[in-house]
Design a protein around this motif. Structure first.
Motif, short mmCIF file in Angstrom:
data_model
loop_
_atom_site.label_atom_id
_atom_site.label_comp_id
_atom_site.label_asym_id
_atom_site.label_seq_id
_atom_site.Cartn_x
_atom_site.Cartn_y
_atom_site.Cartn_z
N ALA A 221 23.51 16.79 75.67
CA ALA A 221 22.45 17.31 76.53
C ALA A 221 22.29 18.81 76.35
CB ALA A 221 22.75 16.98 77.99
N ARG A 222 23.30 19.48 75.77
CA ARG A 222 23.26 20.93 75.65
C ARG A 222 23.13 21.43 74.22
NH1 ARG A 222 25.24 19.05 79.38
NH2 ARG A 222 24.73 19.74 81.45
N GLY A 223 23.15 20.56 73.26
CA GLY A 223 22.99 21.00 71.88
C GLY A 223 23.86 20.22 70.92
N GLU A 224 24.16 20.89 69.81
CA GLU A 224 24.81 20.19 68.71
C GLU A 224 26.33 20.19 68.88
OE1 GLU A 224 23.71 21.69 64.84
OE2 GLU A 224 25.64 21.07 64.03
N LEU A 225 26.88 19.00 68.95
CA LEU A 225 28.33 18.86 68.96
C LEU A 225 28.76 18.38 67.59
CD1 LEU A 225 31.12 18.55 70.56
CD2 LEU A 225 30.50 16.16 70.75
N GLY A 226 29.61 19.16 66.93
CA GLY A 226 30.11 18.77 65.62
C GLY A 226 31.58 18.44 65.71
N VAL A 227 31.99 17.32 65.12
CA VAL A 227 33.41 16.96 65.10
C VAL A 227 33.89 17.06 63.67
CG1 VAL A 227 35.10 15.20 65.65
CG2 VAL A 227 33.06 15.39 67.03
N TYR A 228 34.84 17.95 63.43
CA TYR A 228 35.45 18.12 62.11
C TYR A 228 36.83 17.49 62.18
CZ TYR A 228 31.93 21.82 61.73
OH TYR A 228 30.76 22.53 61.73
N LEU A 229 37.09 16.53 61.31
CA LEU A 229 38.36 15.84 61.38
C LEU A 229 39.05 15.90 60.02
CD1 LEU A 229 38.83 12.56 63.31
CD2 LEU A 229 40.10 12.94 61.25
N VAL A 230 40.30 16.34 60.01
CA VAL A 230 41.09 16.34 58.79
C VAL A 230 42.17 15.29 58.96
CG1 VAL A 230 42.53 17.70 57.25
CG2 VAL A 230 40.66 18.79 58.46
N SER A 231 42.24 14.36 58.02
CA SER A 231 43.23 13.29 58.12
C SER A 231 44.28 13.46 57.03
CB SER A 231 42.54 11.94 57.97
OG SER A 231 43.50 10.94 57.80
N ASP A 232 45.55 13.20 57.38
CA ASP A 232 46.61 13.21 56.37
C ASP A 232 47.09 11.79 56.09
OD1 ASP A 232 47.82 12.76 58.75
OD2 ASP A 232 49.46 14.18 58.47
N GLY A 233 46.32 10.80 56.53
CA GLY A 233 46.67 9.42 56.26
C GLY A 233 47.54 8.78 57.32
N SER A 234 47.98 9.53 58.31
CA SER A 234 48.82 8.95 59.36
C SER A 234 47.93 8.38 60.46
CB SER A 234 49.77 10.01 59.92
OG SER A 234 49.04 10.92 60.71
N ASN A 235 48.56 7.92 61.55
CA ASN A 235 47.78 7.30 62.62
C ASN A 235 47.27 8.31 63.63
OD1 ASN A 235 50.27 7.89 63.64
ND2 ASN A 235 50.47 5.99 64.81
N LYS A 236 47.51 9.61 63.35
CA LYS A 236 47.01 10.66 64.24
C LYS A 236 46.20 11.65 63.42
CE LYS A 236 51.14 10.27 67.02
NZ LYS A 236 52.53 10.67 67.04
#
Lengths: 375, 159
Positions: A315-330
């Motif tokens: 509702a307030r603008g652009e939300l960007g999610v940057y995700l770095v994965s190392d292959g684990s479950n977190k």
């Protein structure tokens, strides 16, 4: 804490003085602390102090599994809780290369637009309240209550719904959902002229917002503004149009853009956006596809090593999610590019040179949610 | 995303290799040439990256990556600029002169990672208190230990 503030105090000369607004001030809508340097009533300098509601959501996410951390994001921009969840689910689905059932896509989009409506209604009511008009708040909550009841029936919760899960949505919609949404749209269409009569056409409201808090297009770009704040300064930046996700590619709606860049323009953009949200809901509500509402996803999610990105329009603008994965479950590292954090930067160019009384109108037109800034 | 930006980057920065970060094209720039590269990125007519969408960092001990997510509102293309820093020398020039948004973004990265932005006029802890030890988003920062130590030092720990 006192020392902390003192060490950062803005240097002032004899005829200028410093005033602290917040962290407990009704017009800041949360715990935002602003330090103003004033020359008479004129604002000469402004500095924000943050961190009063910093919970370390990005750090906490690193020690939670992919299914768990989504629930933290409801607590960032709590008025766009569903849209935040949606962004996280989309980024995980991108990593797993899972296709979401059509039914889930449409339900998610409907919920996102209802969230936007509810958020804008609260903003509209509190904008009036900030400028001394108490009754708009009750008018806004009349329809907002209907939306929250729809949420409660389907999701079991009114604000932080946690309805989105990777692969679709948590449960199927309530049997009454379609009927109630149609009833809501009908009532809101009938009532929205009252919004104009109460505030938009009010001469006091107009004189307090027109020409106040000007933000130029160049400044809005340089400060990385997004959402209604940027669109009121003439920037076309609606993520729903530019990078459609879920069911936004199959609906037609207008991106509302104004060029005035003042508080009144931001007000009008949000008001028109509510009408567009209703258009989107009307296009989808009769055509909810049948079938599964969720695909089966393994109990333990492990994303392949790499980087993932997804943006949504809250509702307030652009939300960007940057995700770095190392292959684990977190997640190895997760970064939320929240719209309020960059929109906060616009507060200074908007209020410098203006009166301190205008600051309240500017804060209302920015529609800041402080937990979204602090995270 | 679109082909032209990748070709333009290849033409303007022939010495750099074009990689990708998520769905975006990415380039890696050394700390010393960051400012001159930013100059080209903002002013070259084929690039015109006038918006800094996001500035963040990733701790890949012993090195830290600083990421700049750029967008051009005129051309509509996007780019990730990556700069690697060694843990022993966490200093990088500030880009506030190119994008005003960096003023807040750099404060956040300084607060969370301890990366000093030289040339930033008002570098301070943004979210954490001024006297806070450590930088929360670094991998060496163990949140549970910090909480235990805090409780112990304030005699709040039961047992």
């Amino acid at each position: 804490m006192e020392q902390h503030i003192e060490s950062h105090i803005i240097q002032s000369s004899d005829d200028e003085f410093i005033i602290n607004v917040g962290p407990q001030h009704p017009s800041t809508h949360g715990v935002l602390h602003l330090q103003l340097k004033l020359d008479g009533e004129k604002i000469v300098d402004l500095r924000p102090f943050l961190g009063y509601i910093h919970r370390g959501i990005e750090k906490m996410s690193e020690s939670l599994t992919y299914k768990q951390f989504i629930y933290l994001t409801s607590r960032m921009d709590y008025l766009s809780a569903h849209i935040n969840n949606q962004a996280c689910c989309l980024v995980i689905e991108k990593g797993l290369q899972t296709e979401v059932p059509e039914r889930a896509k449409v339900i998610r989009t409907l919920m996102a637009e209802l969230t936007r409506l509810a958020s804008h209604q609260l903003w509209w009511g509190s904008t009036g309240l900030d400028m001394g008009a108490v009754s708009p708040f009750f008018y806004a909550f009349r329809e907002r209550e209907m939306i929250l009841e729809i949420f409660e029936e389907t999701c079991g919760s009114r604000l932080t719904m946690n309805y989105c899960v990777p692969g679709g949505v948590m449960n199927d919609i309530h049997p009454d959902f379609v009927r109630k949404v149609k009833q809501l749209i009908k009532q809101f269409r009938e009532n929205i002229h009252e919004y104009d009569e109460l505030l938009t056409g009010n001469p006091i409201f107009q004189s307090r917002t027109q020409g106040i808090g000007y933000l130029s297009k160049e400044d809005a770009i340089a400060l990385s503004c997004s959402g209604p704040v940027a669109r009121a300064s003439g920037i076309s930046c609606d993520v729903r149009k530019k990078n459609p996700y879920d069911a936004y590619d199959r609906v037609s709606f207008d991106e509302i853009i104004a060029t005035e860049g003042d508080c009144f323009a931001r007000y009008r953009v949000r008001l028109e956006e509510m009408k567009q949200s209703m258009n989107i809901i009307e296009q989808l509500i009769d055509n909810i596809p049948t079938g599964e509402y969720r695909t089966k996803i393994k109990g333990i999610i492990k994303l392949p090593v790499g980087e993932y990105y997804q943006r949504v329009e809250t509702a307030r603008g652009e939300l960007g999610v940057y995700l770095v994965s190392d292959g684990s479950n977190k997640p190895y590292r997760i970064k939320f590019r929240t719209p309020n954090f960059s929109n906060l930067g616009a507060l200074k160019p908007m209020s410098l040179g203006g009166k301190i009384g205008d600051l309240v109108a500017i804060m209302a037109s920015l529609d800041l949610i402080i937990p979204d800034i602090d995270r | 995303m679109s082909q032209p930006v990748e070709e333009a980057i290849k033409k303007i920065f022939p010495e750099l290799t074009l990689t990708s970060w998520a769905q975006f094209p990415a380039i890696e720039i050394s700390r010393d040439s960051l400012l001159s590269a930013c100059e080209k990125l903002t002013t070259h007519p084929d690039l015109r990256f006038d918006m800094l969408v996001c500035l963040t960092a990733v701790d890949r001990t012993p090195r830290l990556e600083v990421l700049y997510h750029l967008r051009s509102t005129t051309h509509g293309h996007e780019l990730i600029v990556k700069t690697e820093l060694d843990e022993s020398q966490l200093e990088i020039p500030s880009v506030v002169s190119f994008w005003k948004a960096a003023e807040l973004f750099e404060l956040e990265v300084y607060d969370m990672f301890g990366i000093t932005f030289t040339g930033h006029s008002d570098l301070r802890r943004l979210f954490m208190p001024d006297d806070w030890d450590g930088y929360p988003l670094r991998k060496s920062y163990k949140a549970s230990e910090v909480a235990d130590n805090y409780l112990k030092s304030h005699q709040l720990l039961i047992n």
